[in-house]
Design a protein around this motif. Sequence first.
Motif: not given
Lengths: 304, 374
Positions: A192-201
């Motif tokens: 929701l705050v704009g973090i690309n979760v897939n990329r972080i994982i």
Amino acid sequence: MLMDFDYFRELFFSGLTRGAIYALIALGYTMVYGIIGLINFAHGEIYMIGAFTAFIAATIFSILGFPALAIIILAGVCAVIWSASYGYTIEKIAYKPLRHAPRLSPLISAIGMSIFLQNYVLLAQTSDFLPFPALIPDFDFMEPYAHIVGSTDVVILATTTVIMIILTFIIKYTKVGKAMRATAQDRTMATLVGINVNRIISATFIIGSSLAAVGGLLIASHIGQINFYIGFIAGIKAFTAAVLGGIGSIPGAVLGSVILGLTESFATGYVSSDYEDVFAFSLLVLILIFKPSGILGKADNQKV
Amino acid sequence: MKMRKKFMATALGLGFAVSLSVSAMASDTIKIGVAGPHSGDLASYGLPSVNAAKIVVDKINKAGGINGKQLELLVEDTVCKPEIATNTATKLVSEGAQVVLGGICSGATKAALPIFNDAGILVMSPSATNPALTQSGEYPNFFRTIAPDDAQAKLDVDFATDTLGYKKIAVIHDKGDYGKGFAEFAKQFIEEGGKAEVVLFEGVTPGGVDYSAIVQKIKKSGAETVIFGGYHPEASKIISMMKKKRLDVTFISDDGVKDQTFIKVAGENAEGAYASGPQDNSTNPLSIAAIEEHKTTFNADPGAFYENAYSAMLAMTNAIAKAGSTDLAALKAALESEKVDTPVGKISFDAKGDAIGVGFSVYQVKDGVFTELK
């Protein structure tokens, strides 16, 4: 009774080296767990693939006549790139589709991946033990201490320390690190705050796999042999160390590894190597009874 | 009605068996039983012995038999299972076997031996290595053409204490059945011999990432040599770690280590290490001839224990010829007194039934190959 200090010192360094070896692998386990709460059982296999890549690269570069220092660096780079791409791909194939499945599913998928990778290397490479070249030379200045702590021991200890510091720095002070911590805390909120979760994982898997590759290179060079099965036993021990230190915590993985290494070494030295594992796992049970989240782990009821 | 039919059949069968065995006694052939796994998982251990028996029997029959009598083979499957081996033994006894080649697996052999012993039948195994089979003295009818499991440990211990003259020995093993068994025998022989002292007896965990702690412990124990029971991956790790920690003691091990991979992996560190392994028969002309015969008869390379089985057949037939009968006591005397040239060397037997002249040699790594020490 007077303690034999020399003997104590020898065992201490032996345990420290062993701990540093476990730590190189344990860091990858603990990072992945910290971010997505998954025990990546294929991590030991990434370490094994790193060792094989380093072996192949080192053989090629030494045939081409590169100097020793260049060989170890180039082999390391090859191993890191190769293993990191494996880590990245494994996550995409085996874990990402199961992200919203019950927790047991990705775990089984991880075990399957581990078995697949072992057999893949067995078939694609060989079932034999291969002699791993001594990439880390015997330093002359270490010779007076060689009977206590060898050159490979020093390199492994130094590398583990440096890696731990860099990792802590990345997670605490960089933007990626901040995003990782946010993802670990609450994935939905992070999105929701704009973090690309897939990329972080993906980044987590790439970093963890790179560490395993460095471990593969250094440990294989220390032991002097590799085969397709080395990842399994090393992986189990490193996983134990990560749990001991508090899975999900970076300093915890290193601390847990060192404690496990020292326990094994002293158990061998003062009792009997027959009971090495008995002592190591008794310690694990004891610590988990009194501190279920591990030595440095945070109690997190939602995840357990 | 059914019951009665079954009873009749059994009675008939029994009568038939009795008449058979009577006719066997009277007939002019010498019956040699061959018992072993001829089907199932372990068939590859048993079938080569059948081939060896066929080749030797054919050769002797063509040459006129033994004392004018032709030889006849009775081949029976034990599947290496003790419960089946006892049935097989009973069957062979009833069919009139006079000597038996076999018992391939130690467990099945042990189960069948009392039955053969009660019938006064000599049994010779090419492959059953359990030490108790001969050493316990419970099976006076049992002989074998392979060295027992503890022979290697005995050889290595004698080599360390007598040839090399060591007084302090560290015995290390890999906690496995094979390695630990070997190490326990070694420890027992060192203690019984009284020439040296076991300063350390410990197992290492196979697959460990670092063996420096155990190496430091060996160093502290003051051992002059390490006797290691186990396989080559651990052996090469330990010997390399010993060199790394500047621990300069010799390394003696078993045939799990006498493998070229050990030298390949440990490299220069392996140089000078000792390992025992089966005697090298590859230059023995009889062995070469026996393998050649197999190739011409069966159009294939012989399998496991073929030479041991071939040798057992030669030893037994020779004993029958010399004793002039298949009486157990006469055969035993002949086996103990007569030396026979066989593919596994020139052998005779001790009073317990183990072959003298069959066994293991000590090899040393010299310039990257295992060289037999004479």
